[in-house]
Scaffold this active site. Structure first.
Site, PDB file in Angstrom:
ATOM      1  N   ASP A 130       4.189  -4.216   4.596  1.00 44.45           N
ATOM      2  CA  ASP A 130       4.390  -3.049   3.755  1.00 44.45           C
ATOM      3  C   ASP A 130       5.090  -1.984   4.600  1.00 44.45           C
ATOM      4  OD1 ASP A 130       4.197  -1.393   1.555  1.00 44.45           O
ATOM      5  OD2 ASP A 130       2.211  -0.667   2.100  1.00 44.45           O
ATOM      6  N   ASP A 179      -2.644  -2.801   4.141  1.00 48.33           N
ATOM      7  CA  ASP A 179      -3.777  -1.913   4.410  1.00 48.33           C
ATOM      8  C   ASP A 179      -5.116  -2.551   4.074  1.00 48.33           C
ATOM      9  OD1 ASP A 179      -3.958  -1.822   1.671  1.00 48.33           O
ATOM     10  OD2 ASP A 179      -3.241   0.233   1.481  1.00 48.33           O
ATOM     11  N   ASP A 233      -3.211  -3.939  -0.974  1.00 48.63           N
ATOM     12  CA  ASP A 233      -2.457  -5.184  -0.881  1.00 48.63           C
ATOM     13  C   ASP A 233      -3.355  -6.410  -0.959  1.00 48.63           C
ATOM     14  OD1 ASP A 233      -0.028  -3.779  -0.478  1.00 48.63           O
ATOM     15  OD2 ASP A 233      -0.580  -3.466   1.616  1.00 48.63           O
TER      16      ASP A 233
END
Length: 809
Positions: free
Chosen positions: A496, A696, A700
């Site tokens: 991410d 995280d 996710d």
């Protein structure tokens, strides 16, 4: 008096065994499991108790599930659990739980973690000493006593066995021993000295061999017991009744004695066990260091007065004083005062962190400068440190898939070795030179001794224990051993952007109003709605409004549209905040000049938030989230390891591409909603890629679960330990590099151990059987004493190689 357990048919001591009276007859049992099974067969009332016992057979406490029957009588002896392994009931060797170990402490085998029991003992499968599932901070008196007992037996055996060895070997070297001590007297001296070596020093080895045969879990002690026992009994008979042996057993008319082989093998095995005990304790050093982080006491503050209490008595909500130089006792928040906290033992970061009122503090970290009051929030097993210790402990006992190969080999290994020893005996007694039967016996014993599979069994668990422990010390928390094996095969890392590649703390950089609106007016309307959102970009807008002392109005009808934006009503006027597409879907027209300006900022890697008030475009806000200093070097290292990096982000294409260019990222998926990250990971795996997803650990979660390895990025108490297979306490992409490096290091170490263990047995057994004799002559025979030394060396070598992981770069 002894009795036979009616379930497993083991012999038990009536004075210490569990017992039950059924139909006026008393039965005795080796364990709680056998007793429960027996009662279940004789009483419908006991059926539910047996079911509960089986359901919790790996967490069984003695006397925990006793049926409520008046005729049941139990002795106070500690009991062991039973385990369903290969269709047989197996029972660890019984010992009373020592007083210094908490009641109910579960012990397990490092080679067979499915074996668990209350209190210490030996593994019913491999015979190794069991260890507490949760190691003690300091070496316990029980562990010290166990080592000292083995050391006493070794040194005693060595002192008694050395004269036996000299009496047997010196004549072979030309020393005229028999001129000083007649041969028959020397034989009786060997018998008198070797008997205590066998029956006292080697007694634990024979106990384990006996139990392995009784339960049909044949292991290294089976081979040692049969090999040395055969040599000893043969020598005793040869000494007492030499006339019963045929000529094929005689050399120069004399039946040779092998007391020296028995004592030397016993002493060498004891030496190996002693060194192994010492080395195995070092594999738990990481957990012991983590346990040492927690202070033993805390300073409780009640009505302004302080008093010291044990750490285990601290409760959530307690006020605690932490003085300079002391360790923070539990997780909590600072209530009063300020200080610098060294969190390096948890996060790995060497720079102390400033803590003021309201800041979170982590148990086990070190207070450096000031004194402060804190409120305890998480205590006992809820603290971050406790969770880390528990996770590391569980991971160290887990099994990697490669262990299944080892287990398959081990299941047939000992029977094959026994068969090989029999064939060796038959071939030598048929084809060997005179004395054929003497050669047959000694070579069969050599095969049994050198083939001990201990090194094979230790190869995988020792490496995993050390590797997982080292990872924990570096802030890399591995959930189980399977992850290590999978992680080393990863070829693609999906990340991410926000919080993973960037700082995750964006700041407002531009405020561009449309028409006649002012910057503060646009920011005030936007922040009023954004204050109800937890998105990092929203918090950046709110923070900027607070810095300008803008008053934020109340919001009605707030709503968050996942992956698009937020909306609400301020002063009865609808406000839309989000992407350009989100506003356009609501029929809002965006000014072309401002759209062009926004695109220029996106090209620079900034995030742009568009705002509409009462259906009209009101302007946009630009937010920048700085890239972490460590991100670019970490991505370069991932490339050096041969991995490709894919960034999947909800940001727009232009911003994402700008970041990707800066960091040399291989592939970019922008404008992706949280649920779509899962699909991207799934698509990569469908193409044959081994994928690690770093996120995280909360937003996710679907993608983390779909990836071959999910890596949760977190810091401090926010770390989501249960959300992924790997948790990085530091929340830094360098941790991904370190985790992959660690996995490759551990798996390489395991392969080295397995190659050595398999290679050792593949070469050792044929040599011991005498395969070299046709080529090199009778002198190529392998003495059982040398076989014993090689066997002990193999186990120690495997452990030593695993311990190298503690310091390898």
């Amino acid at each position: 008096m002894t009795a036979t357990d009616p379930i497993c048919h083991m012999q038990v001591d009536e004075s210490t065994a569990l017992n039950a009276t059924v139909d006026d007859q008393t039965w005795y049992f080796c364990s709680q499991g056998c007793r429960d099974k027996f009662l279940a067969q004789h009483s419908e009332n006991a059926a539910s108790a047996e079911k509960e016992c089986h359901h919790e057979e790996h967490q069984h406490e003695p006397h925990q599930h006793e049926p409520q029957q008046p005729e049941l009588k139990l002795e106070p002896a500690a009991s062991c659990c039973h385990h369903d392994t290969g269709g047989h009931e197996h029972h660890g060797h019984q010992k009373k739980t020592p007083e210094h170990v908490p009641a109910g402490t579960i012990y397990s085998c490092p080679m067979h973690p499915e074996i668990e029991q209350v209190g210490p003992g030996s593994c019913p499968i491999c015979g190794m000493d069991l260890e507490p599932i949760m190691p003690q901070q300091e070496e316990t008196p029980e562990e010290i006593a166990e080592y000292e007992m083995m050391a006493r037996r070794f040194w005693g055996g060595l002192a008694l066995g050395l004269p036996v060895f000299l009496l047997a070997m010196l004549p072979m070297l030309g020393v005229p021993v028999h001129q000083w001590i007649p041969e028959n007297v020397a034989g009786w001296l060997q018998f008198l000295l070797s008997t205590p070596v066998v029956l006292w020093a080697g007694w634990p080895l024979y106990q384990r061999a006996y139990r392995s045969i009784l339960s049909m879990n044949l292991n290294m002690f089976t081979l040692i017991g049969i090999g040395t026992g055969t040599a000893y009994i043969y020598s005793v008979i040869a000494l007492l009744a030499p006339g019963i042996f045929p000529e094929s057993f005689r050399r120069n008319g004399t039946v040779e004695l092998y007391f020296e082989a028995t004592v030397v093998i016993t002493v060498l095995v004891l030496l190996g066990q002693m060194l192994e005990l010492r080395a195995r304790k070092r594999t738990n050093s990481a957990i012991k260091e983590l346990l040492a982080l927690a202070p033993p006491t805390a300073h409780l503050v009640v009505d302004g007065e302080e008093r010291d209490i044990p750490l285990e008595e601290v409760e959530a909500g307690n006020l605690l004083r932490v003085r300079p130089g002391e360790k923070v006792p539990v997780d909590g928040t600072v209530e009063e005062g300020k200080s610098l906290i060294d969190e390096s033992m948890i996060t790995g970061e060497p720079v102390p962190v400033s803590k003021e009122q309201g800041a979170d503090v982590i148990g086990g970290t070190v207070n450096q400068t000031g004194s402060f009051l804190m409120k305890a929030q998480k205590v006992g097993g809820e603290t971050l440190l406790s969770q880390i210790i528990q996770m590391v402990s569980n991971a160290q006992r887990s099994r990697a898939p490669i262990q299944r190969v080892v287990d398959s080999v081990a299941a047939v290994f000992v029977p094959v070795v026994l068969g090989t020893a029999v064939i060796t005996f038959l071939l030598w007694s048929w084809l060997g030179p005179e004395p054929r039967l003497a050669y047959a016996l000694i070579n069969a014993v050599a095969v049994l001794i050198i083939a001990c599979p201990c090194a094979l069994g230790l190869a995988t668990p020792m490496s995993i224990m050390v590797g997982v422990g080292r990872g924990a010390k570096q802030g890399i928390l591995i959930k189980n051993a399977e992850v290590l094996e999978t992680l080393q095969k990863v070829d693609t890392v999906v990340v991410d952007k926000t919080g993973t590649l960037t700082e995750g703390q964006p700041r407002l950089t531009e405020c561009v109003p449309a028409g006649e609106r002012s910057e503060n007016d646009l920011l005030q309307w936007a922040a009023a709605v954004e204050q109800h959102s937890e998105h990092p970009l929203s918090q950046a807008v709110v923070q900027a409004a607070k810095e300008r002392d803008l008053k934020l109005d109340e919001v009605q009808d707030f709503d968050s549209v996942t992956g698009a934006g937020v909306k609400g009503s301020v002063q009865n006027q609808p406000v839309l905040i989000g992407s350009a597409a989100f506003l356009q879907e609501q029929s809002v027209t965006i000014d072309d000049a401002l759209m062009s300006q926004a695109n220029d900022l996106r090209e620079q890697g900034q995030g742009v938030i568009f705002v509409a008030i009462d259906g009209a475009f009101a302007g946009f806000l630009s937010v920048s989230d700085p890239i972490k200093e460590t991100t670019a070097p970490a991505i370069q290292k991932l490339h050096d390891l041969g991995l490709s990096v894919v960034m999947v982000t909800g940001d727009n294409e232009k911003t994402a591409q700008a970041v990707a260019r800066q960091l040399n990222i291989d592939d970019v998926e922008a404008g992706v909603k949280p649920q779509d990250k899962y699909e991207k990971v799934k698509a990569l795996r469908a193409k044959g890629h081994k994928v690690a997803m770093a996120g995280d650990g909360i937003n996710d979660a679907p993608a983390l679960a779909e990836a071959d390895v999910g890596i949760a990025m977190g810091t401090g108490t926010d770390v989501a330990i249960e959300s992924a297979e790997v948790t990085l306490v530091k929340g830094d992409l360098r941790g991904v590099v370190d985790a992959i490096d660690l996995s490759r290091l551990v798996m390489r170490n395991i392969h080295q151990n397995l190659i050595f263990a398999f290679g050792y047995n593949a070469l050792g057994i044929p040599v011991a059987a005498g395969i070299l004799v046709p080529f090199l002559g009778i002198h190529a025979l392998l003495s059982p004493m040398i076989a014993a030394a090689a066997m002990s060396f193999s186990s120690i070598s495997v452990i030593s190689n695993a311990l190298r992981l503690r310091t390898q770069k």
